[in-house]
Design a protein around this motif. Structure first.
Motif, mmCIF file in Angstrom:
data_model
loop_
_atom_site.group_PDB
_atom_site.id
_atom_site.type_symbol
_atom_site.label_atom_id
_atom_site.label_comp_id
_atom_site.label_asym_id
_atom_site.label_seq_id
_atom_site.Cartn_x
_atom_site.Cartn_y
_atom_site.Cartn_z
ATOM 1 N N ASP A 249 -2.422 -58.962 4.207
ATOM 2 C CA ASP A 249 -1.172 -59.183 4.944
ATOM 3 C C ASP A 249 -0.207 -60.058 4.141
ATOM 4 O O ASP A 249 1.000 -59.808 4.156
ATOM 5 C CB ASP A 249 -1.482 -59.836 6.304
ATOM 6 C CG ASP A 249 -0.272 -59.876 7.212
ATOM 7 O OD1 ASP A 249 0.432 -58.855 7.313
ATOM 8 O OD2 ASP A 249 -0.013 -60.949 7.805
ATOM 9 N N ASP A 250 -0.730 -61.060 3.430
ATOM 10 C CA ASP A 250 0.117 -61.898 2.569
ATOM 11 C C ASP A 250 0.820 -61.037 1.522
ATOM 12 O O ASP A 250 2.018 -61.192 1.271
ATOM 13 C CB ASP A 250 -0.724 -62.962 1.845
ATOM 14 C CG ASP A 250 -1.319 -64.014 2.765
ATOM 15 O OD1 ASP A 250 -0.751 -64.249 3.850
ATOM 16 O OD2 ASP A 250 -2.356 -64.592 2.390
ATOM 17 N N VAL A 251 0.073 -60.135 0.920
ATOM 18 C CA VAL A 251 0.625 -59.269 -0.121
ATOM 19 C C VAL A 251 1.657 -58.321 0.473
ATOM 20 O O VAL A 251 2.746 -58.121 -0.091
ATOM 21 C CB VAL A 251 -0.501 -58.491 -0.845
ATOM 22 C CG1 VAL A 251 0.068 -57.465 -1.814
ATOM 23 C CG2 VAL A 251 -1.437 -59.457 -1.559
ATOM 24 N N GLU A 252 1.357 -57.758 1.626
ATOM 25 C CA GLU A 252 2.297 -56.810 2.262
ATOM 26 C C GLU A 252 3.582 -57.518 2.689
ATOM 27 O O GLU A 252 4.674 -56.954 2.561
ATOM 28 C CB GLU A 252 1.634 -56.093 3.441
ATOM 29 C CG GLU A 252 0.486 -55.174 3.039
ATOM 30 C CD GLU A 252 0.836 -54.188 1.917
ATOM 31 O OE1 GLU A 252 1.882 -53.497 2.010
ATOM 32 O OE2 GLU A 252 0.076 -54.116 0.937
ATOM 33 N N GLN A 253 3.473 -58.754 3.172
ATOM 34 C CA GLN A 253 4.685 -59.514 3.522
ATOM 35 C C GLN A 253 5.536 -59.765 2.281
ATOM 36 O O GLN A 253 6.763 -59.680 2.323
ATOM 37 C CB GLN A 253 4.316 -60.839 4.185
ATOM 38 C CG GLN A 253 3.838 -60.695 5.607
ATOM 39 C CD GLN A 253 3.428 -62.040 6.201
ATOM 40 O OE1 GLN A 253 3.490 -63.077 5.561
ATOM 41 N NE2 GLN A 253 2.989 -62.001 7.452
ATOM 42 N N THR B 250 -1.608 -56.260 -7.193
ATOM 43 C CA THR B 250 -2.520 -57.147 -7.924
ATOM 44 C C THR B 250 -1.772 -58.363 -8.453
ATOM 45 O O THR B 250 -2.243 -59.505 -8.303
ATOM 46 C CB THR B 250 -3.192 -56.384 -9.088
ATOM 47 O OG1 THR B 250 -3.940 -55.297 -8.547
ATOM 48 C CG2 THR B 250 -4.102 -57.295 -9.889
ATOM 49 N N ILE B 251 -0.605 -58.146 -9.050
ATOM 50 C CA ILE B 251 0.195 -59.260 -9.572
ATOM 51 C C ILE B 251 0.664 -60.150 -8.433
ATOM 52 O O ILE B 251 0.619 -61.386 -8.542
ATOM 53 C CB ILE B 251 1.400 -58.733 -10.392
ATOM 54 C CG1 ILE B 251 0.919 -58.025 -11.653
ATOM 55 C CG2 ILE B 251 2.375 -59.856 -10.720
ATOM 56 C CD1 ILE B 251 0.198 -58.910 -12.647
ATOM 57 N N LEU B 252 1.100 -59.549 -7.334
ATOM 58 C CA LEU B 252 1.530 -60.335 -6.177
ATOM 59 C C LEU B 252 0.392 -61.198 -5.651
ATOM 60 O O LEU B 252 0.582 -62.376 -5.347
ATOM 61 C CB LEU B 252 2.058 -59.436 -5.057
ATOM 62 C CG LEU B 252 3.467 -58.912 -5.215
ATOM 63 C CD1 LEU B 252 3.806 -57.922 -4.094
ATOM 64 C CD2 LEU B 252 4.465 -60.054 -5.219
ATOM 65 N N LYS B 253 -0.790 -60.610 -5.556
ATOM 66 C CA LYS B 253 -1.946 -61.368 -5.059
ATOM 67 C C LYS B 253 -2.222 -62.560 -5.974
ATOM 68 O O LYS B 253 -2.443 -63.680 -5.488
ATOM 69 C CB LYS B 253 -3.179 -60.472 -4.968
ATOM 70 C CG LYS B 253 -4.384 -61.186 -4.407
ATOM 71 C CD LYS B 253 -5.581 -60.274 -4.281
ATOM 72 C CE LYS B 253 -6.701 -61.093 -3.662
ATOM 73 N NZ LYS B 253 -7.994 -60.542 -3.835
#
Length: 174
Positions: free
Chosen positions: A65-69, A112-115
């Motif tokens: 959810d953090d990544v999708e936001q 992956t980079i966002l995470k």
């Protein structure tokens, strides 16, 4: 400073000089007022407190959810960049969209980079939180009267930094 050895003080800040007597043929009489560096005693358990607060491993969890936001924020920024309103239809999350964001071939690479970036940010937020807790402990534990000139200097410095940061963002404090 002549009185340093006699009075064991370290003057700080700008002195205020009061001229009391100035007449030809007489001694000059004046007084100097200045703040002095306070005597500070470091708490005996500071090292233990620092180890307690700063040593534990930092564990963070980045959810899908953090990544999708974060992706939604990127989509909104893309709309704004393209001159569209934020309320408009968000660009589709596809590999083609990912290619427009930089050196990416797939949306999974972006995720992956966002995470990794979100995890890095969370680690630094935790470090900042721990540092703040240590500073709070230190301030609460110190038994010292801080001269007003030091307080005023710090306030002025922070206001100047805020003015600078605000102007760099294209705004004013007003």
């Amino acid at each position: 400073f002549p009185s340093h050895d006699k009075h064991k003080i370290t003057p700080i800040g700008k002195p205020v000089i009061n001229l009391k007597k100035l007449a030809e043929g007489n001694e000059v009489v004046f007084s100097i007022e200045t703040d002095v560096l306070p005597e500070i005693t470091i708490p005996k358990d500071l090292e233990a407190q620092a180890k307690k607060l700063l040593s534990p491993e930092i564990k963070t969890e980045v959810t899908a959810d953090d990544v999708e936001q974060a992706l939604v924020e990127i989509q909104r920024m893309r709309l704004a960049h393209d001159g569209k309103t934020v309320e408009g239809e968000l660009p589709a999350l596809t590999d083609e969209f990912a290619k427009t964001l930089g050196n990416f071939n797939t949306l999974d690479e972006v995720r992956t980079i966002l995470k990794d970036n979100i995890e890095h940010e969370k680690v630094h937020q935790e470090i900042d939180k721990r540092h703040e807790a240590l500073y709070d402990y230190l301030v609460d534990s110190l038994d010292a009267k801080i001269p007003q000139s030091i307080v005023n200097f710090e306030i002025d410095k922070r206001i100047a930094q805020l003015e600078h940061d605000t102007s760099m963002a294209g705004h004013t404090l007003d």
